[in-house]
Design a protein around this motif. Structure first.
Motif, mmCIF file in Angstrom:
data_model
loop_
_atom_site.group_PDB
_atom_site.id
_atom_site.type_symbol
_atom_site.label_atom_id
_atom_site.label_comp_id
_atom_site.label_asym_id
_atom_site.label_seq_id
_atom_site.Cartn_x
_atom_site.Cartn_y
_atom_site.Cartn_z
ATOM 1 N N THR A 173 58.574 83.526 41.528
ATOM 2 C CA THR A 173 57.951 82.431 40.768
ATOM 3 C C THR A 173 57.140 81.524 41.702
ATOM 4 O O THR A 173 56.172 80.897 41.269
ATOM 5 N N GLY A 193 57.917 75.410 38.261
ATOM 6 C CA GLY A 193 59.018 75.333 37.315
ATOM 7 C C GLY A 193 60.339 75.571 38.019
ATOM 8 O O GLY A 193 60.414 75.618 39.260
ATOM 9 N N GLU A 284 59.352 79.136 31.319
ATOM 10 C CA GLU A 284 58.931 78.676 32.647
ATOM 11 C C GLU A 284 57.701 77.803 32.436
ATOM 12 O O GLU A 284 56.699 78.249 31.878
ATOM 13 N N ARG A 305 63.014 83.277 29.771
ATOM 14 C CA ARG A 305 62.464 83.089 31.112
ATOM 15 C C ARG A 305 63.166 84.041 32.078
ATOM 16 O O ARG A 305 63.507 83.697 33.192
#
Length: 344
Positions: A173, A193, A284, A305
């Motif tokens: 991420t 996030g 997210e 997510r």
């Protein structure tokens, strides 16, 4: 690949949709979905053949420090074993919806036994830490694009025309956030996030680290940005999307990570969007901003997510339903129903 612009075919598919036994527009998004798939396949009678989801897995150099993710890097390999053993959410959803599932080692920091059936496309045992140097070389990045293209071509040659992508990689991420900011010009602070579950303090630390990384480099091309900030699995996702579009496959785009890879693919060839269906809106927080940037609407919003391609797997039945109504639902003429119903 070229853009889809067959206006004659578009008109004929739309007419076929409008003449089904229903008020015009009554099937909502399924109607636009049927139209899009027909245009992708260049036919009024599209079909979904051997839907497949490919998970690309890779490790990230930054994850070794555990500053931007709550889970250790070893979880990437452990989850790959879970995929192979059939214990992950993507396994359940793929089995539920009769989807073929393939797992690719794009660059996991682990050696998997050949007997496991994992596709070995390993570029290296994880990327470098981009706090210190670019994640990969341009040559490695191009190799990842090419290997992914070969994998998708082989799947396509086995009569698959509908493909979705998933990913696994502790720390990815963070890479996706950096790529999102680069391609959308949205500030890093608005892209970050919680990833796999950071608390408020962890998110603040992650923002600080990624802003420092972002300001350290000035990539001049999409490939250079992908090499600087990406992961091997994200680079392969980009290459897979490009190849699937070139082969005129229907592409199911999953969540935050896959959409980040799509941003890179779009920067390389904007026409890829013509072949993409957006499966869901990840929770997210950066994902909805990505979708707004692309001006697209996802099929589902389930507060997922997880990654792994789970959103893509859950959207496949809707894709199949759209094609089935286009092909099998009676027209007013077939059913002997008055077209006056269209005015209700």
């Amino acid at each position: 690949m070229s853009a889809i612009a067959d206006l004659t075919l578009k008109s004929s598919i739309q007419k076929k949709i409008d003449l089904k036994t229903k008020p015009i527009g009554a099937l909502g998004t399924l109607e636009s979905l049927a139209l899009k798939i027909g245009l992708i396949q260049n036919t009024e009678t599209p079909e979904i053949s051997k839907p497949t989801i490919v998970i690309f897995a890779g490790d990230h150099g930054i994850a070794a420090k555990a500053e931007v993710n709550p889970f250790p890097q070893e979880v990437t390999a452990q989850m790959v074993y879970n995929f192979v053993n059939g214990g992950a959410a993507i396994n359940i959803f793929s089995n539920t919806n009769a989807i073929d599932l393939k797992i690719v080692d794009a660059g996991v920091n682990h050696t998997f036994p050949e007997s496991m059936g994992i596709i070995n496309a390993k570029i290296a045992v994880g990327t470098k830490n981009y706090q210190d140097q670019p994640a990969m070389t341009l040559e490695q990045c191009q190799m990842a694009l090419d290997k992914a293209g070969t994998i998708v071509s082989k799947i396509h040659s086995n009569a698959c025309n509908t493909i979705g992508f998933g990913e696994m990689g502790i720390g990815n991420t963070s890479s996706a956030t950096l790529l999102m900011s680069y391609f959308t010009h949205i500030p890093i602070s608005d892209c970050v996030g919680s990833g796999t579950g950071l608390n408020a303090e962890g998110i603040a630390k992650k923002k600080q680290i990624l802003l420092e990384v972002y300001n350290k480099y000035s990539p001049q091309t999409p490939l250079e940005a992908l090499a600087t900030f990406g992961g091997f699995e994200i680079a392969m996702l980009c290459g897979a999307i490009l190849k699937a579009a070139e082969l005129k496959m229907t592409i199911l785009i999953d969540g935050f990570i896959v959409t980040a890879a799509l941003l890179a693919a779009k920067a390389i060839n904007p026409n890829v969007l013509d072949y993409c269906i957006f499966a869901h809106n990840s929770s997210e927080q950066g994902h909805s901003k990505m979708l707004d940037f692309l001006n697209v609407t996802p099929l589902l919003s389930l507060n997922l997510r997880l990654g792994e391609g789970t959103g893509a797997a859950l959207a496949i039945p809707l894709v199949q339903a759209a094609v089935n109504f286009l092909n099998d639902m009676a027209s007013f003429e077939d059913a002997g129903v008055s077209t006056e119903i269209e005015k209700t």
